[in-house]
Write an enzyme that holds these catalytic residues in place. Structure first.
Site, PDB file in Angstrom:
ATOM      1  N   ASP A   1       0.910  -0.937  -0.010  1.00  0.00           N
ATOM      2  CA  ASP A   1      -0.045   0.078  -0.275  1.00  0.00           C
ATOM      3  C   ASP A   1       1.007   1.298  -0.044  1.00  0.00           C
ATOM      4  OD1 ASP A   1      -3.110   0.736   1.584  1.00  0.00           O
ATOM      5  OD2 ASP A   1      -2.300   1.700   0.151  1.00  0.00           O
ATOM      6  N   TYR A   2       0.388   2.264  -0.043  1.00  0.00           N
ATOM      7  CA  TYR A   2       0.802   3.569  -0.156  1.00  0.00           C
ATOM      8  C   TYR A   2       2.189   3.872   0.819  1.00  0.00           C
ATOM      9  CZ  TYR A   2       1.069   8.674  -1.270  1.00  0.00           C
ATOM     10  OH  TYR A   2       1.341  10.025  -1.713  1.00  0.00           O
TER      11      TYR A   2
END
Ligand code: GLC
Length: 712
Positions: A257-258
């Site tokens: 994820d980010y």
């Protein structure tokens, strides 16, 4: 030798790591600021994918650099968050789940994929498959609610919808099952917080939707930000390598994820980017979303022997194979085909059907001849809020509001409007004028709830009730004595027992997207029946959270007459509204749940029948839920487990027998080794219009197995 192997044989280490790097585009920020890649970095082949860039101009510009100015001309992969629509926005997933209609779930994903692909998007970071049972967690809005069976069917439908029959087609985009896994159980409902659930609960509640997405062929999986039992998901070898890749056989791309690889340092499991990169790669994470940890850390990790070149090759191979499956090598421009056919009709249909009528004293459907309606509240004309928390390419100006909808549906009725208060602020100076609008009105429509950004990511709320001074506004309007219909716009259940008690009708209108206002007006006027049902248990009090129907039994189940049983001394155990709750304008009565045979064997199909009668003069469309409980199992089975649901349509006053068949294997539980096992013995079957146990029909069945070993 294949194209991919040939490419790998030519690639430098920097070019291989480039394929493992997704860089931000600057077009939309979905996390803390990260530097966009320089055009130089793109030219050197140090970036293989771009986060959240869409549109012909933006994507063509970047893709042209990759195809014309890099050494190996490897096309870029464009990934965008297309959760519930790209430009044409559909209801938020939590609302759409309440249709209990996999065919519709697939259709909206198909339409969204076509719109996104026309904008150059090749991959979506969806479906979001986090089982969620804590409305303090704002991301509940993005998922399918609390039940893993709903999640599994939602996962399969959305994967099919996004990917279509051919991933290389011009209107297909790769689906990413996210966030693997367990984020819905974040400590105290707080975003990004640690998760500590048992192995059993992981396998019973949080993993089934991901298993279904993999079985449906999802092309990618995104690891969750959170840790599970102390191990961050971005570095979770047992769940990423052993379970996802090993046990489920997933051979697609796993992405972080980010910035999550770099955040392994914040988790306290990596001292620096080198260690973080090594942990993530060894766990099986192929694609680094915007942290830059792979580019900064892998060369040293390789030099220090923390990773092997074969790990880097394996990751690069999976990314390149995804690009090949998407047809990007053959024709990187194919996805700029003309946008899909008209999807605004689909947006209206899905919005109408997501609306959930929670209470109604008969004020709905609106009677004919209304002369004046006072539409009051901060969500009445809040066009921009109708799209919900996760939309990037949508133009909120395209959304209809309830004011638009009522004015169009009731042209001869005077529709007055006052906001009264804002969504969040403390100014109550407008309450008086709003109240005054009710004088002489036949009806007040209160439009209350959250702003779109009060749910979704980084939007945990400790007080899951009406924000700001909306309660003051509502109570002032309720005191006028005018009939009040309350619409709740939100990304989660809002705890408003006082409103459920006092409003003449309460309607969950969630965030319904492009056609919100028209859809709501169609339901309020009775032009369309309300058929939405809750995919989430609606708490009566925040002290009950987490509250969900599939709880394991207490040692002393609640008994009103006995103080020494599992209950509160200050409020009822029961939720405000049960999973599956939702009223129709018709009234359907279920009776006489019966099974074809009280005994069954493994492999059998268990036929159940229920009598249904429409007691009203309106057509009825109902969802009948089938639950079961394994009365004696290896581990205490939940008091209710959802096993299926069936739709039924009844003409006015019509009676019918509704039949369904359950496969015996759907009654399996996980044995002590967490392997599925069908335990001989008694099961209870239940049927009803919701998980409200006081209203469920029940029957008993017994699994027999000739060779059954004696079980204790
Ligand atoms: C966000 C979200 C994730 C999203 C990603 C890219 O932080 O956690 O769901 O897909 O970043 O925008």
């Amino acid at each position: 030798m294949s194209r991919i192997e040939n490419l790998l044989g030519e690639m430098t280490l920097a070019e291989k790591i480039g394929q493992l790097t997704m860089a931000p585009s600057g077009q939309a920020a979905t996390g803390p600021f990260r530097d966009e890649p320089t055009r130089e970095a793109l030219r050197r082949g140090e970036v293989g994918a771009i986060l959240n860039s869409w549109g012909v101009e933006a994507t063509r510009d970047l893709q042209s650099i990759a195809l014309e100015e890099t050494r190996l001309k490897i096309p870029l992969l464009f990934g965008v968050d297309v959760l519930h629509g790209h430009k044409t926005i559909f209801p938020i997933p939590l609302a759409e789940a309440g249709l209990f209609d996999p065919a519709l779930w697939e259709r909206t994903a198909r339409a969204a994929a076509a719109e996104a692909a026309a904008d150059g998007v090749a991959l979506t970071f969806a479906p979001m498959l986090d089982t969620a049972r804590d409305p303090r967690w704002g991301r509940m809005a993005e998922g399918f609610g609390e039940d893993p069976l709903v999640g599994a069917r939602f996962a399969a439908a959305k994967t099919r919808g996004f990917q279509g029959g051919d991933l290389a087609a011009a209107d297909a985009i790769a689906a990413t099952a996210k966030h693997f896994c367990g984020g819905g159980a974040a400590l105290a409902g707080r975003e990004y917080a640690a998760v500590d659930v048992s192995e059993r609960t992981l396998h019973e509640v949080y993993l089934p939707p991901f298993r279904a997405a993999v079985e449906a062929g999802c092309a990618a999986v995104m690891a969750a930000f959170n840790s599970v039992a102390g191990v961050p998901m971005t570095a979770h070898v047992p769940l990423l390598r052993d379970y996802l890749r090993g046990q489920l056989g997933f051979d697609g791309v796993i992405m972080s994820d980010y910035n999550a690889i770099a955040e392994l340092i914040d988790h306290g499991v990596a001292a620096d980017l080198v260690e973080a990169a090594a942990l993530a790669l060894r766990a099986g994470v192929d694609l680094d979303m915007v942290s830059g940890a792979y580019r900064a850390g892998l060369p040293q990790a390789l030099a220090r022997g923390l990773v092997e070149m074969r790990d880097i090759d394996a990751a690069a191979r999976r990314v390149l194979r995804l690009k090949e499956r998407l047809g990007l090598f053959d024709d990187p421009w194919r996805r700029f085909a003309a946008p899909a056919a008209e999807t605004r009709e689909l947006a209206l249909d899905s919005a109408r059907r997501a609306i959930t009528l929670l209470t109604n004293d008969g004020v709905l459907p609106l009677r004919a001849g209304l002369r004046r309606i006072a539409v009051i509240g901060p969500l009445a004309d809040a066009r921009a809020e109708m799209v919900g928390p996760w939309t990037l390419a949508a133009d909120p100006a395209q959304c209809s509001t309830i004011l638009d909808g009522l004015r169009a549906a009731l042209p001869s009725c005077e529709i007055l409007h006052a906001r009264g208060v804002e969504i969040r602020d403390e100014d109550v100076s407008g309450v008086g004028a709003a109240r005054a609008l009710c004088a002489g009105a036949d009806l007040a429509v209160l439009c209350l709830g959250e702003a779109a950004n009060m749910s979704g990511e980084a939007a945990s709320r400790a007080r899951v009730d009406l924000p700001g001074r909306q309660r003051e506004l509502a109570e002032s309007v309720l005191e006028t004595g005018v009939p009040v219909v309350t619409l709740l716009f939100s990304g989660r259940p809002l705890i408003v027992p006082w409103l459920a008690e006092r409003a003449n009708a309460l309607v969950a209108t969630w965030f319904l997207g492009a056609r919100a206002g028209e859809a709501i007006a169609d339901v309020l006027t009775g032009r369309v029946e309300p058929t939405g049902r809750l995919a989430i248990t609606w708490p009566r009090d925040r002290g009950q959270i987490p509250i969900f129907f599939a709880e394991r039994p207490a040692s002393r189940p609640a008994k009103a007459s006995d103080p020494f049983t599992s209950k509160y001394i200050d409020i009822a155990n029961e939720p405000q509204f049960a999973f599956g709750h939702g009223l129709s304008y018709a009234r359907v009565e279920l009776t006489n749940l019966r099974v074809a045979s009280a005994e069954f064997r493994p492999g059998d199909r268990i036929r159940v029948e229920i009598d249904a009668k429409n007691l009203s003069d309106r057509p009825a469309q109902e969802t009948i839920f089938l639950f079961a409980r394994d009365l004696v199992a290896a581990a205490a089975a939940p008091v209710l487990e959802l096993k299926d649901w069936v739709k039924c349509e009844l003409a006015p006053q019509e009676s019918a027998t509704i039949a369904a068949e359950l496969r015996a294997e759907c009654l399996s539980g996980l044995d002590a080794t967490l392997a599925p096992r069908l335990t001989p013995g008694e099961f209870a079957l239940y049927a009803g219009l919701s998980a409200d146990r006081a209203r469920l029909l029940s029957a008993r069945i017994r699994l027999i197995r000739e060779d059954a070993a004696a079980t204790v």
